[in-house]
Design an enzyme around this catalytic site. Structure first.
Site, short mmCIF file in Angstrom:
data_model
loop_
_atom_site.label_atom_id
_atom_site.label_comp_id
_atom_site.label_asym_id
_atom_site.label_seq_id
_atom_site.Cartn_x
_atom_site.Cartn_y
_atom_site.Cartn_z
N THR A 103 -2.63 1.21 -4.90
CA THR A 103 -2.95 2.25 -4.11
C THR A 103 -4.49 2.62 -4.68
OG1 THR A 103 -2.68 4.22 -3.26
CG2 THR A 103 -1.56 3.87 -5.38
N ASN A 104 -5.20 2.91 -3.70
CA ASN A 104 -6.57 3.34 -4.22
C ASN A 104 -6.51 5.01 -4.05
OD1 ASN A 104 -7.97 0.98 -4.00
ND2 ASN A 104 -8.97 1.15 -2.09
N GLY A 114 -4.12 12.57 4.09
CA GLY A 114 -5.46 12.60 3.59
C GLY A 114 -5.26 12.55 2.18
N TYR A 115 -5.86 13.48 1.47
CA TYR A 115 -5.65 13.38 -0.08
C TYR A 115 -4.28 13.87 -0.45
CZ TYR A 115 -10.42 11.62 -0.13
OH TYR A 115 -11.56 11.12 0.12
N ASP A 152 0.89 -1.22 -0.16
CA ASP A 152 -0.04 -0.02 0.11
C ASP A 152 0.89 1.21 -0.05
OD1 ASP A 152 -2.22 1.78 0.40
OD2 ASP A 152 -1.66 1.73 2.65
N ARG A 153 0.26 2.32 -0.57
CA ARG A 153 0.96 3.55 -0.63
C ARG A 153 1.04 4.40 0.85
NH1 ARG A 153 0.00 8.39 -4.60
NH2 ARG A 153 -0.88 9.30 -2.66
N ASP A 154 -0.05 5.01 0.92
CA ASP A 154 -0.54 5.96 2.06
C ASP A 154 -0.64 5.41 3.45
OD1 ASP A 154 -0.42 7.78 -0.27
OD2 ASP A 154 -2.52 7.73 -0.53
N HIS A 158 -10.91 5.25 -9.23
CA HIS A 158 -12.27 5.44 -9.17
C HIS A 158 -12.62 5.83 -8.06
CE1 HIS A 158 -11.16 2.40 -12.47
NE2 HIS A 158 -11.84 3.44 -13.24
N CYS A 174 -16.06 -0.46 -9.25
CA CYS A 174 -15.04 -1.05 -10.23
C CYS A 174 -14.39 -2.55 -9.65
CB CYS A 174 -13.83 0.02 -10.47
SG CYS A 174 -12.91 0.45 -8.98
N ASP A 216 -2.31 -0.36 5.80
CA ASP A 216 -2.71 0.22 7.05
C ASP A 216 -4.20 0.13 6.95
OD1 ASP A 216 -2.96 2.29 5.19
OD2 ASP A 216 -2.82 3.64 6.95
MG LIG Z 1 -3.13 3.28 3.28
#
Ligand SMILES: [Mg+2]
Length: 195
Positions: free
Chosen positions: A58-59, A26-27, A16-18, A99, A105, A134
């Protein structure tokens, strides 16, 4: 030798990235705000040393929400690649879902669409995978393809773990302090497997 061909039987690690590799504000829309979390470089080096395949998943609904263009997201990823390369680390694949959660999706985590795409494009099998993140969706996505899902306690991890224990509708295969501890856990699991 390209990492793509280096070891076709190596396990695939979905990252995962964030909140896992980098700080999660956040974003994330500003490439200058890309900050690696502690011990991430050591963790990636360690997994590279073991010749694991490393794939970022990542989303990024910030794109669908209009906070960030696809190009803006690519710029952030270019920045993260630079930061990692400067520390001697590269990843095998970079995948994102742009998305909205309501778009239903097949690529937004916990849906495993991006894992299947990565496997196809990178020519690797999903027989032995580990997904590290996370959030519950990172864990569940990995488990849906028959792999192990590891929850890190960085980012939103502590909050997610508190909820998981209360709700009992999902459970990680391991709960670890951070990405470095996840790498150590996977190496131990792999050693046990070959013994
Ligand atoms: Mg994350």
């Amino acid at each position: 030798m390209s990492p793509r061909r280096a070891n076709p039987t190596a396990p695939v690690i979905f990252l995962d990235r964030d909140g896992t590799l980098i700080e999660d504000p956040g974003y994330l829309t500003d490439p200058e705000a890309v900050r690696l979390l502690p011990r991430v470089v050591s963790a990636l080096r360690l997994m590279r040393h073991e010749r694991f395949r490393l794939v970022l998943v990542t989303n990024q609904s910030a794109v669908a929400r209009g906070y960030l263009s696809r190009n803006g997201l690519e710029i952030i990823h270019r920045r993260l690649k630079q930061v990692l390369r400067a520390r001697g680390v590269t990843l095998d694949g970079w995948y994102y879902c742009p998305h909205h959660p309501e778009a239903r999706c097949r690529c937004r985590k916990p849906e495993p669409g991006l894992l299947r795409r990565a496997a196809r494009e990178l020519g690797c099998s999903l027989k032995r995978t580990y997904s590290i993140g996370d959030r519950w969706s990172d864990v569940v996505m990995g488990q849906r393809v028959g792999g192990k899902g590891l929850l890190v306690l960085t980012g939103l991890g502590r909050k997610e773990w508190r909820q998981a224990r209360k709700m009992k509708i999902w459970a990680p295969d391991a709960v670890v302090k951070d990405l470095y501890a996840a790498a150590r856990w996977i190496i131990r699991a792999e050693k046990k497997r070959v013994q």
